[in-house]
Design a protein around this motif. Structure first.
Motif, mmCIF file in Angstrom:
data_model
loop_
_atom_site.group_PDB
_atom_site.id
_atom_site.type_symbol
_atom_site.label_atom_id
_atom_site.label_comp_id
_atom_site.label_asym_id
_atom_site.label_seq_id
_atom_site.Cartn_x
_atom_site.Cartn_y
_atom_site.Cartn_z
ATOM 1 N N ARG A 116 10.733 23.724 23.987
ATOM 2 C CA ARG A 116 9.368 22.934 23.517
ATOM 3 C C ARG A 116 9.465 21.624 24.238
ATOM 4 N NH1 ARG A 116 10.442 22.369 17.650
ATOM 5 N NH2 ARG A 116 11.975 24.114 17.718
ATOM 6 N N LYS A 117 10.361 20.854 24.324
ATOM 7 C CA LYS A 117 10.204 19.719 24.948
ATOM 8 C C LYS A 117 9.984 19.829 26.580
ATOM 9 C CE LYS A 117 13.175 16.445 22.129
ATOM 10 N NZ LYS A 117 14.277 15.942 21.914
ATOM 11 N N ALA A 118 10.725 20.699 27.092
ATOM 12 C CA ALA A 118 10.421 20.936 28.696
ATOM 13 C C ALA A 118 8.949 21.320 28.853
ATOM 14 C CB ALA A 118 11.369 22.217 28.949
ATOM 15 N N GLN A 119 8.253 22.244 28.008
ATOM 16 C CA GLN A 119 6.849 22.567 28.075
ATOM 17 C C GLN A 119 6.023 21.480 27.838
ATOM 18 O OE1 GLN A 119 5.391 25.983 26.131
ATOM 19 N NE2 GLN A 119 7.135 27.295 27.029
ATOM 20 N N ILE A 120 6.389 20.507 26.821
ATOM 21 C CA ILE A 120 5.518 19.380 26.529
ATOM 22 C C ILE A 120 5.644 18.292 27.798
ATOM 23 C CG2 ILE A 120 5.674 17.204 25.273
ATOM 24 C CD1 ILE A 120 6.459 18.860 22.750
ATOM 25 N N GLU A 121 6.921 18.349 28.296
ATOM 26 C CA GLU A 121 6.722 17.350 29.557
ATOM 27 C C GLU A 121 5.914 17.976 30.707
ATOM 28 O OE1 GLU A 121 8.428 14.779 29.783
ATOM 29 O OE2 GLU A 121 9.395 14.534 28.033
ATOM 30 N N GLN A 122 5.814 19.244 30.794
ATOM 31 C CA GLN A 122 4.983 20.015 31.673
ATOM 32 C C GLN A 122 3.387 19.635 31.480
ATOM 33 O OE1 GLN A 122 7.032 24.002 31.724
ATOM 34 N NE2 GLN A 122 5.717 24.140 33.472
ATOM 35 N N VAL A 123 3.134 19.776 30.262
ATOM 36 C CA VAL A 123 1.708 19.429 29.841
ATOM 37 C C VAL A 123 1.483 18.014 29.977
ATOM 38 C CG1 VAL A 123 0.058 19.420 27.723
ATOM 39 C CG2 VAL A 123 1.742 21.348 27.952
ATOM 40 N N ARG A 124 2.275 17.154 29.777
ATOM 41 C CA ARG A 124 2.298 15.632 29.812
ATOM 42 C C ARG A 124 1.900 15.204 31.456
ATOM 43 N NH1 ARG A 124 0.163 12.399 28.163
ATOM 44 N NH2 ARG A 124 1.411 10.771 28.966
ATOM 45 N N ALA A 125 2.832 15.902 32.219
ATOM 46 C CA ALA A 125 2.473 15.786 33.517
ATOM 47 C C ALA A 125 1.073 16.256 34.066
ATOM 48 C CB ALA A 125 3.527 16.391 34.394
ATOM 49 N N LYS A 126 0.851 17.490 33.518
ATOM 50 C CA LYS A 126 -0.571 17.963 33.909
ATOM 51 C C LYS A 126 -1.716 17.178 33.331
ATOM 52 C CE LYS A 126 -3.297 22.053 34.489
ATOM 53 N NZ LYS A 126 -3.956 22.014 35.923
ATOM 54 N N SER A 127 -1.486 16.454 32.157
ATOM 55 C CA SER A 127 -2.447 15.679 31.413
ATOM 56 C C SER A 127 -2.682 14.471 32.389
ATOM 57 C CB SER A 127 -1.949 15.467 30.056
ATOM 58 O OG SER A 127 -2.856 14.501 29.494
ATOM 59 N N GLU A 128 -1.512 13.789 32.897
ATOM 60 C CA GLU A 128 -1.683 12.595 33.627
ATOM 61 C C GLU A 128 -2.372 12.821 34.731
ATOM 62 O OE1 GLU A 128 -0.792 9.334 32.768
ATOM 63 O OE2 GLU A 128 -0.781 10.178 31.019
ATOM 64 N N SER A 129 -1.868 14.106 35.647
ATOM 65 C CA SER A 129 -2.715 14.373 36.764
ATOM 66 C C SER A 129 -3.919 14.432 36.677
ATOM 67 C CB SER A 129 -1.897 15.075 37.710
ATOM 68 O OG SER A 129 -2.468 16.459 36.876
ATOM 69 N N GLU A 130 -4.713 15.200 35.528
ATOM 70 C CA GLU A 130 -5.916 15.599 35.551
ATOM 71 C C GLU A 130 -6.604 14.175 35.133
ATOM 72 O OE1 GLU A 130 -7.243 18.848 33.094
ATOM 73 O OE2 GLU A 130 -5.996 20.377 34.213
ATOM 74 N N LYS A 131 -6.080 13.422 34.095
ATOM 75 C CA LYS A 131 -6.609 12.130 33.966
ATOM 76 C C LYS A 131 -7.296 11.144 35.168
ATOM 77 C CE LYS A 131 -3.846 9.891 30.696
ATOM 78 N NZ LYS A 131 -3.333 9.350 29.847
ATOM 79 N N GLN A 132 -6.360 11.440 36.135
ATOM 80 C CA GLN A 132 -6.681 10.619 37.483
ATOM 81 C C GLN A 132 -8.209 10.976 38.008
ATOM 82 O OE1 GLN A 132 -4.624 8.242 38.422
ATOM 83 N NE2 GLN A 132 -3.267 9.173 36.712
ATOM 84 N N ASN A 133 -8.520 12.284 37.771
ATOM 85 C CA ASN A 133 -9.844 12.879 38.127
ATOM 86 C C ASN A 133 -10.944 12.768 37.136
ATOM 87 O OD1 ASN A 133 -8.515 13.279 40.807
ATOM 88 N ND2 ASN A 133 -7.993 15.353 39.711
ATOM 89 N N LYS A 134 -10.579 12.101 35.812
ATOM 90 C CA LYS A 134 -11.734 12.140 34.746
ATOM 91 C C LYS A 134 -12.321 10.641 34.889
ATOM 92 C CE LYS A 134 -9.596 15.484 31.819
ATOM 93 N NZ LYS A 134 -8.746 15.791 30.631
ATOM 94 N N SER A 135 -13.422 10.376 34.604
ATOM 95 C CA SER A 135 -14.274 9.077 34.648
ATOM 96 C C SER A 135 -13.988 8.493 33.107
ATOM 97 C CB SER A 135 -15.630 9.099 34.856
ATOM 98 O OG SER A 135 -16.243 9.711 33.556
ATOM 99 N N MET A 136 -13.716 7.199 33.400
ATOM 100 C CA MET A 136 -13.661 6.244 31.927
ATOM 101 C C MET A 136 -14.554 6.733 30.803
ATOM 102 S SD MET A 136 -11.250 4.421 32.037
ATOM 103 C CE MET A 136 -11.073 2.960 31.253
#
Ligand code: LP5
Ligand code: MN
Length: 248
Positions: free
Chosen positions: A151-171
């Motif tokens: 579960r923790k490993a999957q959460i780390e993957q989601v966290r990474a994806k979330s962080e990268s997607e946030k770069q392309n989202k406007s405030m």
């Protein structure tokens, strides 16, 4: 003076020891004077399941909240988008009550609605689709059947994806949608609203259908401990710079 404190978005993790120090200082020295402390989501950086309660780091956090509760302050915890898997065992370990998001309360005579805030970010359609999936009970039960490490490993993957997607989202996409706020206020008969999540602390006024509703947005704890302090006829920000408390 009897008062309640509202905090959110501490994102406690072993990787951010200074924030953990802020938490312990606040819980030991500030919170015991309050009659109630409301944690409106994202107490933890993430919560993988109540079977992670025994880690020494989590034991320190739950013991601090349990002691606060024993000293007489009511402790309330609401789910955030990072720690919505917190459940009864966690609440019991903290001697806290888990609050369902959103929830109304009578705050010293002012009808007040509490929410984490992520559900109001309706312009963030990718996030809302993710939210819908992971807030589903069947999905959660299946996820919780996996071994903790997986579960923790999957959460780390989601966290990474979330962080990268946030770069392309406007405030503005990552802020609350004002129409969603208005609808929530109308649905609940024009209360005061307190939420976190966006990390944009502010006091907003919403003028709707002849009513004026206060909306208080709580801050994160990345730079300092902070809370919204509410008592009869008075709501103020309380901030606690690191310099104001001893290292230990
Ligand atoms: O938290 P924050 O502020 O950084 O970002 C949020 C939104 N992101 C999230 C994700 C959380 O940070 C991490 C989730 C922890 C949950 C733990 C339990 C369940 C885990 C499930 C494991 C399968 O909430 C972010 C918002 C932002 O707030 C502002 O509102 O934009 O939303 C996103 O970035 C979400 C993405 O747009 C979509 C994510 C899709 C993930 C797909 C998974 C791929 C890998 C799967 C591996 C199994
Ligand atoms: Mn959040």
């Amino acid at each position: 003076m009897p008062h309640s404190l509202f905090i959110s978005d501490l994102h406690l993790s072993m990787l951010t020891p200074q924030t953990t120090r802020r938490f312990h200082y606040f819980i030991r020295h500030i919170a015991p004077q309050a009659e109630a402390v409301y944690i409106l989501g994202d107490l933890f950086e993430y919560w993988a399941g109540d079977d992670d309660l025994d880690s020494p780091f989590h034991v320190e956090i739950t013991a601090a909240l349990s002691k606060l509760s024993s000293l007489g302050a009511k402790v309330y915890i609401m789910h955030g988008n990072r720690d919505f898997l917190m459940n009864k065992h966690l609440a019991d370990a903290c001697k806290a009550e888990l609050l369902i998001d959103p929830i109304m309360l009578d705050l010293y005579g002012t009808p007040t609605l509490l929410t984490h805030g992520d559900a109001l970010c309706t312009d963030d359609t990718a996030y809302q689709a993710f939210r819908q999936q992971v807030r589903n009970t069947t999905w959660q039960n299946k996820f919780l059947e996996l071994p903790l490490a997986q579960r923790k490993a999957q959460i780390e993957q989601v966290r990474a994806k979330s962080e990268s997607e946030k770069q392309n989202k406007s405030m503005s996409i990552m802020d609350v949608n004002l129409q969603a706020v208005n609808e929530l206020l109308i649905e609940n008969n024009f209360p005061q609203l307190i939420h976190g999540h966006t990390h944009r602390p502010a006091h907003h006024l919403h003028h709707i259908e002849g009513h004026t509703c206060d909306r208080w947005v709580l801050g994160d704890w990345d730079k300092h401990a902070n809370a919204l302090h509410c008592e009869v006829d008075k709501t103020i920000w309380a901030t606690f710079p690191d310099e104001s408390f001893p290292e230990n």
